[in-house]
Design an enzyme around this catalytic site. Structure first.
Site, PDB file in Angstrom:
ATOM      1  N   LYS A 140       0.852  -1.209   0.000  1.00 39.97           N
ATOM      2  CA  LYS A 140       0.000   0.000   0.000  1.00 39.97           C
ATOM      3  C   LYS A 140       0.879   1.248   0.000  1.00 39.97           C
ATOM      4  CE  LYS A 140      -1.786   1.610   4.042  1.00 39.97           C
ATOM      5  NZ  LYS A 140      -1.445   2.992   4.348  1.00 39.97           N
ATOM      6  N   ASN A 141       1.904   1.259   0.863  1.00 36.98           N
ATOM      7  CA  ASN A 141       2.697   2.479   1.049  1.00 36.98           C
ATOM      8  C   ASN A 141       3.720   2.710  -0.049  1.00 36.98           C
ATOM      9  OD1 ASN A 141       1.174   2.951   3.260  1.00 36.98           O
ATOM     10  ND2 ASN A 141       2.715   2.348   4.748  1.00 36.98           N
TER      11      ASN A 141
ATOM     12  N   CYS B 251      -4.880  11.899  12.606  1.00 37.87           N
ATOM     13  CA  CYS B 251      -5.599  10.626  12.754  1.00 37.87           C
ATOM     14  C   CYS B 251      -5.265  10.101  14.146  1.00 37.87           C
ATOM     15  CB  CYS B 251      -5.187   9.651  11.657  1.00 37.87           C
ATOM     16  SG  CYS B 251      -3.467   9.228  11.753  1.00 37.87           S
TER      17      CYS B 251
ATOM     18  N   ARG C 262       0.196  14.278  12.411  1.00 36.51           N
ATOM     19  CA  ARG C 262       0.557  14.052  11.006  1.00 36.51           C
ATOM     20  C   ARG C 262       0.770  15.388  10.257  1.00 36.51           C
ATOM     21  NH1 ARG C 262      -0.960   8.768   9.950  1.00 36.51           N
ATOM     22  NH2 ARG C 262       0.589   8.814   8.297  1.00 36.51           N
TER      23      ARG C 262
ATOM     24  N   ASP D 103       4.908   0.558  11.849  1.00 36.01           N
ATOM     25  CA  ASP D 103       3.670  -0.028  11.313  1.00 36.01           C
ATOM     26  C   ASP D 103       3.468  -1.465  11.737  1.00 36.01           C
ATOM     27  OD1 ASP D 103       3.622   1.708   8.103  1.00 36.01           O
ATOM     28  OD2 ASP D 103       3.167   2.306  10.154  1.00 36.01           O
TER      29      ASP D 103
ATOM     30  N   ARG E  78      -8.585  -0.471   4.599  1.00 29.89           N
ATOM     31  CA  ARG E  78      -7.725   0.535   3.955  1.00 29.89           C
ATOM     32  C   ARG E  78      -6.395  -0.084   3.545  1.00 29.89           C
ATOM     33  NH1 ARG E  78      -6.359   5.140   7.548  1.00 29.89           N
ATOM     34  NH2 ARG E  78      -4.968   5.393   5.792  1.00 29.89           N
TER      35      ARG E  78
END
Ligand code: EPZ
Length: 418
Positions: free
Chosen positions: A19-20, A118, A123, A307, A399
């Protein structure tokens, strides 16, 4: 998601595209004019579709094919792109900030709502904006929207990042690609996703050389051409399934892994006496006794990845002893701990350190996902817990985890979407 725990996982799964890595390399399309960017191995995730939606509103024609095994995204870019990112879409996904650099470099201006904070921290994007200003951008923020513009072209120059921010590195590398002259960025993030971005920039004609220990040198070009590249495997998703195998005392294989991308995790698992082998791009997990406690501090790559911190805490909640995890990257990434404690874990948070006293068993409970990786931690805890666990707010998990219900079922887990 409803999970009936206590079943040792068995079988093989394949890692999704990262994803990243996919999010920044998709933003590379915004550097094109009248050309096409083709990307293989783009994962089928909520955040990916949000990014595609934003690209479409800017005028990009997006085609996405996914046959369950392979996937491909094709971005056909018009000669003229729009440069205002709609508020409703930008708010859906924090990574929309990655459009600042490419849109400013290609269109000379961009209006983009500030990404909201978030549950893991504020962020901010101050390092992104500071670098763009150094390249000649004029930036003002009105009612939470960033308005940036540049007279003529962005100018290449030497930029030093106060923190090896992943997003700031990516934004500035893309901005430098169409700037006049050469840009050297120092103290860049060294996550594998940065190498993936460098490769995608090269495939559209940009000269990108990784420089010295933590630097990159980019020669700006006048016009980028069409290109094709591939998204690397998702190292964080891979760790999540590896730790699920460890927690359920199962026997699983995780395929399409780049071992060097998960060195820090594998080193900690070895220290904790988990049983596993690494062969080419497959990690195989074997049943083992209870994990031994370990001490962890999250760091920018190649340190232990933030993560994977929640998922590791879940695994260590069953270890035979007291482990500690210090979170040094984000301000508040321990919200999951109280949810794990509802399942019988014994985790105390003191400032930025989690003290995890291992217990014999976890038991099922109704818990809430507060963010993407917290949700993943609760799911793998539910797989190991005795009884039934219900994880609410699965939107966070969709997500970043492609078909997690199907992948877990393929590994013999008893999971059901409510
Ligand atoms: C990327 O976020 C990832 N997201 C995050 O993954 C990951 O946790 C993070 O890198 C660190 O590895 C994507 O790639 C889409 P940072 P990013 O800029 O770019 C501070 C997930 O679970 N900072 O390296 O936002 C910031 O507040 C997500 O997949 C500033 O202060 O990370 C944070 O404390 C979560 N000013 C730290 O640096 C800035 O201008 C790391 O942020 C930028 C960042």
């Amino acid at each position: 998601m409803k999970i009936t725990g206590g079943i040792p996982l068995k079988g093989t799964i394949k890692t999704q595209g990262a994803k990243n890595a996919a999010l920044p390399v998709m933003a590379v399309a915004l550097l094109l004019r009248g050309e096409t960017l083709t990307l293989d191995n783009v994962p089928d995730l909520y955040d990916i579709h949000s990014m595609m939606e934003i690209l479409q509103t800017l005028g990009v024609d997006v085609e996405y094919k996914h046959d369950g095994k392979n996937s491909q995204a094709i971005f056909r870019v018009p000669d003229e792109l729009k440069w205002e990112v709609p508020e409703s879409l930008a708010r859906k996904m924090r990574a929309s900030s990655l459009m600042l650099g490419p849109l400013l470099a290609n269109c000379g201006r961009v209006s983009l709502p500030l990404p909201g904070g978030c549950s893991i921290g504020a962020r901010p994007i101050d390092l992104h904006l500071k670098g763009l200003k150094q390249m000649g951008a004029e930036i003002d923020i009105k009612d939470g929207v960033v308005h940036a513009r540049v007279k003529g072209r962005l100018r290449g120059r030497r930029i030093y990042l106060d923190f090896p921010s992943v997003g700031a590195t990516e934004n500035l590398m893309m901005a430098a690609s169409l700037a006049s002259g050469e840009t050297i960025i120092e103290n860049i993030a060294r996550e594998p996703e940065i190498d993936n971005l460098a490769a995608t920039l090269r495939c559209i004609g940009v000269t990108v050389e990784l420089e010295g220990v933590g630097g990159v040198r980019i020669k700006g070009i006048d016009k980028a051409h069409s290109g094709r590249d591939k998204v690397i495997p998702d190292r964080i998703e891979a760790c999540t399934y590896i730790l699920a195998g460890v927690m359920t005392n199962g026997h699983i294989k995780v395929e399409d892994v780049v071992p060097s991308h998960i060195d820090a995790i594998l080193a900690k698992m070895e220290e904790a006496r988990a049983k596993f082998t690494v062969k080419k791009n497959v990690v195989e997990i074997f049943p083992a006794k209870r994990l031994h406690p370990v001490t962890i501090k999250t760091m920018p790559y190649p340190g232990f990845p933030t993560d994977s911190q929640p998922q590791m805490a879940a695994a260590l909640s069953l270890a035979a002893g007291v482990s500690t995890i210090e979170e040094s990257v984000f301000q508040a990434r321990f919200l999951y701990a109280q949810e794990l404690n509802r399942m019988g874990a014994n985790i105390q948070i003191s400032r930025d350190v989690a003290i995890i006293r291992g217990v014999e068993n976890l038991h099922g409970a109704a818990v809430k996902a507060t963010d993407l990786r917290a949700g993943a931690a609760l799911i793998i805890a539910g797989l190991a817990a005795k009884g039934e666990t219900r994880v609410e707010d699965m939107i966070h998990v969709w997500r970043g985890y492609e078909a997690i219900d199907k992948k877990l079922t393929d590994l013999g887990a008893k999971v059901e979407l409510m």
